[in-house]
Design an enzyme around this catalytic site. Structure first.
Site, PDB file in Angstrom:
ATOM      1  N   THR A 155       1.003  -4.142   3.115  1.00 52.29           N
ATOM      2  CA  THR A 155      -0.037  -3.163   3.419  1.00 52.29           C
ATOM      3  C   THR A 155      -1.311  -3.752   4.028  1.00 52.29           C
ATOM      4  O   THR A 155      -1.777  -3.296   5.066  1.00 52.29           O
ATOM      5  CB  THR A 155      -0.377  -2.358   2.154  1.00 52.29           C
ATOM      6  OG1 THR A 155       0.814  -1.655   1.791  1.00 52.29           O
ATOM      7  CG2 THR A 155      -1.486  -1.362   2.401  1.00 52.29           C
ATOM      8  N   ASN A 167      -0.705  -9.312   0.639  1.00 54.06           N
ATOM      9  CA  ASN A 167      -1.529  -8.547  -0.306  1.00 54.06           C
ATOM     10  C   ASN A 167      -2.166  -9.474  -1.329  1.00 54.06           C
ATOM     11  O   ASN A 167      -3.237  -9.204  -1.861  1.00 54.06           O
ATOM     12  CB  ASN A 167      -0.680  -7.494  -1.028  1.00 54.06           C
ATOM     13  CG  ASN A 167      -0.450  -6.259  -0.181  1.00 54.06           C
ATOM     14  OD1 ASN A 167      -1.191  -5.984   0.764  1.00 54.06           O
ATOM     15  ND2 ASN A 167       0.579  -5.490  -0.516  1.00 54.06           N
ATOM     16  N   LYS A 184      -5.714   3.979  -1.329  1.00 57.21           N
ATOM     17  CA  LYS A 184      -5.726   2.538  -1.615  1.00 57.21           C
ATOM     18  C   LYS A 184      -7.030   1.897  -1.129  1.00 57.21           C
ATOM     19  O   LYS A 184      -7.437   2.122   0.017  1.00 57.21           O
ATOM     20  CB  LYS A 184      -4.570   1.845  -0.882  1.00 57.21           C
ATOM     21  CG  LYS A 184      -3.188   2.215  -1.395  1.00 57.21           C
ATOM     22  CD  LYS A 184      -2.130   1.380  -0.668  1.00 57.21           C
ATOM     23  CE  LYS A 184      -0.735   1.792  -1.109  1.00 57.21           C
ATOM     24  NZ  LYS A 184       0.320   1.042  -0.398  1.00 57.21           N
ATOM     25  N   ARG A 209      -7.448  -1.141  -0.157  1.00 49.70           N
ATOM     26  CA  ARG A 209      -7.189  -1.957   1.036  1.00 49.70           C
ATOM     27  C   ARG A 209      -6.896  -1.115   2.274  1.00 49.70           C
ATOM     28  O   ARG A 209      -7.038  -1.591   3.404  1.00 49.70           O
ATOM     29  CB  ARG A 209      -6.061  -2.958   0.776  1.00 49.70           C
ATOM     30  CG  ARG A 209      -4.720  -2.369   0.330  1.00 49.70           C
ATOM     31  CD  ARG A 209      -3.778  -3.511  -0.110  1.00 49.70           C
ATOM     32  NE  ARG A 209      -2.433  -3.061  -0.498  1.00 49.70           N
ATOM     33  CZ  ARG A 209      -2.101  -2.639  -1.716  1.00 49.70           C
ATOM     34  NH1 ARG A 209      -3.023  -2.565  -2.672  1.00 49.70           N
ATOM     35  NH2 ARG A 209      -0.853  -2.294  -2.001  1.00 49.70           N
ATOM     36  N   ASP A 234       4.127   5.683   1.175  1.00 50.12           N
ATOM     37  CA  ASP A 234       4.498   4.367   0.662  1.00 50.12           C
ATOM     38  C   ASP A 234       4.973   4.449  -0.787  1.00 50.12           C
ATOM     39  O   ASP A 234       6.044   3.968  -1.132  1.00 50.12           O
ATOM     40  CB  ASP A 234       3.298   3.423   0.766  1.00 50.12           C
ATOM     41  CG  ASP A 234       3.594   2.054   0.194  1.00 50.12           C
ATOM     42  OD1 ASP A 234       4.316   1.281   0.854  1.00 50.12           O
ATOM     43  OD2 ASP A 234       3.131   1.755  -0.924  1.00 50.12           O
ATOM     44  N   HIS A 252       8.712   3.706  -2.351  1.00 48.35           N
ATOM     45  CA  HIS A 252       9.016   2.715  -3.385  1.00 48.35           C
ATOM     46  C   HIS A 252       9.794   3.342  -4.541  1.00 48.35           C
ATOM     47  O   HIS A 252      10.705   2.733  -5.088  1.00 48.35           O
ATOM     48  CB  HIS A 252       7.718   2.122  -3.955  1.00 48.35           C
ATOM     49  CG  HIS A 252       7.106   1.064  -3.092  1.00 48.35           C
ATOM     50  ND1 HIS A 252       7.751  -0.110  -2.788  1.00 48.35           N
ATOM     51  CD2 HIS A 252       5.908   0.997  -2.463  1.00 48.35           C
ATOM     52  CE1 HIS A 252       6.972  -0.860  -2.020  1.00 48.35           C
ATOM     53  NE2 HIS A 252       5.844  -0.202  -1.796  1.00 48.35           N
ATOM     54  N   ASP A 305       1.287   0.962   8.694  1.00 44.97           N
ATOM     55  CA  ASP A 305       1.038  -0.459   8.427  1.00 44.97           C
ATOM     56  C   ASP A 305       2.339  -1.275   8.341  1.00 44.97           C
ATOM     57  O   ASP A 305       2.331  -2.486   8.438  1.00 44.97           O
ATOM     58  CB  ASP A 305       0.204  -0.631   7.153  1.00 44.97           C
ATOM     59  CG  ASP A 305       0.839   0.057   5.951  1.00 44.97           C
ATOM     60  OD1 ASP A 305       1.717   0.929   6.133  1.00 44.97           O
ATOM     61  OD2 ASP A 305       0.444  -0.275   4.813  1.00 44.97           O
ATOM     62  N   HIS A 306       3.454  -0.579   8.156  1.00 41.19           N
ATOM     63  CA  HIS A 306       4.786  -1.199   8.098  1.00 41.19           C
ATOM     64  C   HIS A 306       5.797  -0.088   7.944  1.00 41.19           C
ATOM     65  O   HIS A 306       5.412   1.067   7.742  1.00 41.19           O
ATOM     66  CB  HIS A 306       4.904  -2.187   6.913  1.00 41.19           C
ATOM     67  CG  HIS A 306       4.439  -1.605   5.609  1.00 41.19           C
ATOM     68  ND1 HIS A 306       5.197  -0.713   4.880  1.00 41.19           N
ATOM     69  CD2 HIS A 306       3.278  -1.730   4.922  1.00 41.19           C
ATOM     70  CE1 HIS A 306       4.522  -0.347   3.801  1.00 41.19           C
ATOM     71  NE2 HIS A 306       3.348  -0.933   3.809  1.00 41.19           N
ATOM     72  N   HIS A 337       9.250  -2.991   0.760  1.00 41.86           N
ATOM     73  CA  HIS A 337       9.136  -3.466   2.141  1.00 41.86           C
ATOM     74  C   HIS A 337       8.521  -4.860   2.123  1.00 41.86           C
ATOM     75  O   HIS A 337       8.189  -5.375   1.070  1.00 41.86           O
ATOM     76  CB  HIS A 337       8.268  -2.492   2.946  1.00 41.86           C
ATOM     77  CG  HIS A 337       6.933  -2.263   2.299  1.00 41.86           C
ATOM     78  ND1 HIS A 337       5.869  -3.114   2.466  1.00 41.86           N
ATOM     79  CD2 HIS A 337       6.508  -1.322   1.427  1.00 41.86           C
ATOM     80  CE1 HIS A 337       4.839  -2.685   1.759  1.00 41.86           C
ATOM     81  NE2 HIS A 337       5.196  -1.602   1.102  1.00 41.86           N
TER      82      HIS A 337
END
Ligand SMILES: [Zn+2]
Length: 569
Positions: free
Chosen positions: A82, A103, A179, A181, A320, A324, A367-368, A509
């Site tokens: 992330t 991270n 988040k 971040r 995200d 997960h 971001d991914h 991921h």
């Protein structure tokens, strides 16, 4: 011509010019009033189109049908996590330059793992709103030893920084996410960031950004919007028959999160339940709260109301977390996309009313990407997919034998936080061993592990003996001498660690494989002409494109190339 008819003509001319100005999109010589940079955390490039059947109007379809849609965009760095992706979007460069290699990384000076944006200098502005280590499910968040947050670890400038500098501080710059971040990354060094505190159920910031909250933030938090979800549940938006996975809700490889369950409806629980706010983040509710806060921000900070371009970054985190817990191919992921689509449509309609979409340049990316859950692949007859057992690499017979060979009795591996292994440098030096040789020997042993595709030592990265492959290049782009570990470990495709510090999740991921590097890039608004582009591009191109479009200098580390379809060339 008498006086009255001349005034009449002037009035008509004035009205016509006015009409022309409001109806015309951003054109040469003009700037958009607002740049809206949306990041959908873990939105793999195929997902919006794949779940097209549950989309409505004005959200993803607005972007895909009216905007420029790049459907072949891949990150080129290895660690698709992330912070790495968000900062790459913000700076237009790779982690080797911007420095956010993971991270979490091991700080050799402090001798401990650190969380990417932790900073003891800038405490949270809301005391006690920091990560609750007893209930936090994100293992990287738990690595932080302080509640302070800032962008100081980001080593190159962001597009938002460049806007702040170029327009002499008159460009208003904000970023919002569930988040921390997701917001700190895109606000850059010059903007202001807000994120969601699960402990307080509120949006917070740190003293890096503010000495006290703006009034409107206090008012928003006092309204306690999260509480509206208490005793309610996440329900399907449409009837099950509309979904690709309508008949596949309950699968045993999905995570049965306490009180949330594997099947619809997923209950949020009572407001005083210790996992209440966590469950909001594991569902579209987290994005809906982010939307509500972003709208309040737009309105109260008066974004897009003058001729200087303002910048708002919104990072939606739910995709995200849902991935997960349930996997990318699940009824939950499908409904999450349907509801995110409604959230986007709501945001675009609001901006259209307040600023005008013709005055707003929108870009959406991720971001991914996301892997498939091994259990889901097994159902399709693809057996080569499994979870990697990390049970102390250091204690495996192979590493034990190596330690014996080197005459080492102590722990040789100082820290392992995937993808990096950090070796005990002091020990290696004390034993008079050659660092490069030890690294090489360990990497060679790791390669023998079931599920390991590649292990390369950092000292080997610095030599020209390395094969020039997609993998080695992506690991090099991830390498920062002060933060990267001594060995980079790559699992085989569809193999990953799923132990989140005790919580067993469905998927993780972070690999350099295509499912994790693949993200959408969609530009829209500001009078852009619709286009579908199949050419290979990268998310690093986004910051370069925004800089060129806004005629500001590119961020300091940019490796991206401006996208010509957006520039109208
Ligand atoms: Zn992410």
């Amino acid at each position: 011509m008498n006086r009255y008819s001349s005034i009449f003509i002037e009035v008509i001319a004035f009205v016509l010019i006015g009409l022309f100005l409001t109806a015309s999109p951003v054109s040469a010589g003009q700037q958009p009033k607002l740049v809206l940079q949306i990041t959908v955390d873990a939105l793999r490039g195929d997902l919006p189109d794949r779940y097209n059947n549950v989309l409505g109007e004005g959200g993803f379809r607005y972007l895909m049908e009216k905007g420029v849609h790049y459907n072949n965009a891949h990150y080129q760095h290895a660690n698709t996590e992330t912070i790495v992706g968000h900062v790459s979007l913000a700076t237009g460069t790779v982690p080797a330059a911007h420095g956010m290699v993971g991270n979490v990384w091991f700080d050799r000076e402090q001798g401990r793992l650190v969380y990417n944006i932790e900073d003891p200098e800038y405490r949270l502005l809301t005391p006690g709103a920091d990560v609750d280590k007893k209930t936090e499910i994100d293992p990287t968040q738990k690595a932080a030893s302080v509640d302070g947050r800032s962008p100081n670890n980001i080593l190159t400038s962001t597009l938002s920084d460049e806007l702040a500098v170029h327009f002499a501080g008159q460009s208003k710059i904000f970023a919002v996410s569930v988040k921390d971040r997701g917001a700190v990354s895109l606000a850059g060094h010059a903007g202001k960031a807000f994120w969601f505190s699960k402990k307080g159920g509120e949006f917070v910031t740190s003293t890096y950004y503010y000495d006290q909250y703006p009034d409107w933030v206090n008012k928003w938090n006092a309204r306690k919007p999260a509480l509206a979800y208490a005793d309610k549940s996440w329900q399907l938006l449409h009837s099950p028959s509309k979904y690709l996975f309508g008949n596949a809700d309950d699968r045993d490889y999905e995570t049965d999160f306490p009180g949330f369950g594997r099947t619809f409806p997923h209950a949020y629980g009572k407001a005083d339940d210790k996992y209440f706010t966590t469950r909001l983040t594991l569902s579209p509710a987290g994005d809906e709260l982010t939307l509500d806060f972003a709208k309040a921000l737009l309105e109260n900070e008066q974004l897009g109301q003058d001729e200087i371009p303002d910048y708002l970054a919104v990072s939606f985190s739910s995709t995200d977390y849902v991935g997960h817990i349930f996997g990318a191919s699940s009824l939950e992921s499908e409904d999450n996309i349907a509801r995110l689509d409604r959230t986007l449509a709501d945001l675009f309609a609001f901006i259209d009313k307040k600023v005008g979409l013709e005055n707003t340049l929108i870009v959406l990316s991720a971001d991914h990407g996301q892997p498939e859950v091994p259990g889901h692949l097994h159902e399709r007859g693809i057996d080569k997919a499994h979870y990697f057992d990390t049970e102390s690499l250091d204690k495996t017979p192979a590493i034990t034998a190596l330690k014996k060979q080197f005459g080492i009795g102590e722990e040789l591996i100082e820290a392992y936080h995937h993808p990096y292994l950090y070796l005990n440098h002091d020990l290696i030096r004390a034993k008079g061993l050659d660092q490069a040789e030890v690294e090489k020997a360990i990497a060679a042993e790791l390669l023998k592990f079931d599920g390991v595709a590649y292990a390369v030592s950092s000292s080997a990265l610095g030599t020209d003996s390395l094969p020039d492959t997609l993998l080695t290049r992506s690991i090099l782009r991830n390498f920062h001498s002060k933060r990267s570990g001594d060995i980079y470990l790559v699992f085989e495709p569809n193999v990953f660690i799923n132990d989140f510090d005790g919580l067993i999740v469905a998927s993780t991921h972070g690999s350099p494989w295509r499912y994790d590097t693949y993200v959408p890039i969609m530009f829209a608004g500001a009078g852009l002409k619709a286009a579908k582009v199949n050419r290979a591009v990268t998310p690093y191109d986004i910051a370069a494109t925004l800089a060129a479009y806004l005629r500001v200098k590119p961020p300091s580390g940019t490796v991206g190339t401006p996208l010509l379809e957006v520039l109208g060339e």
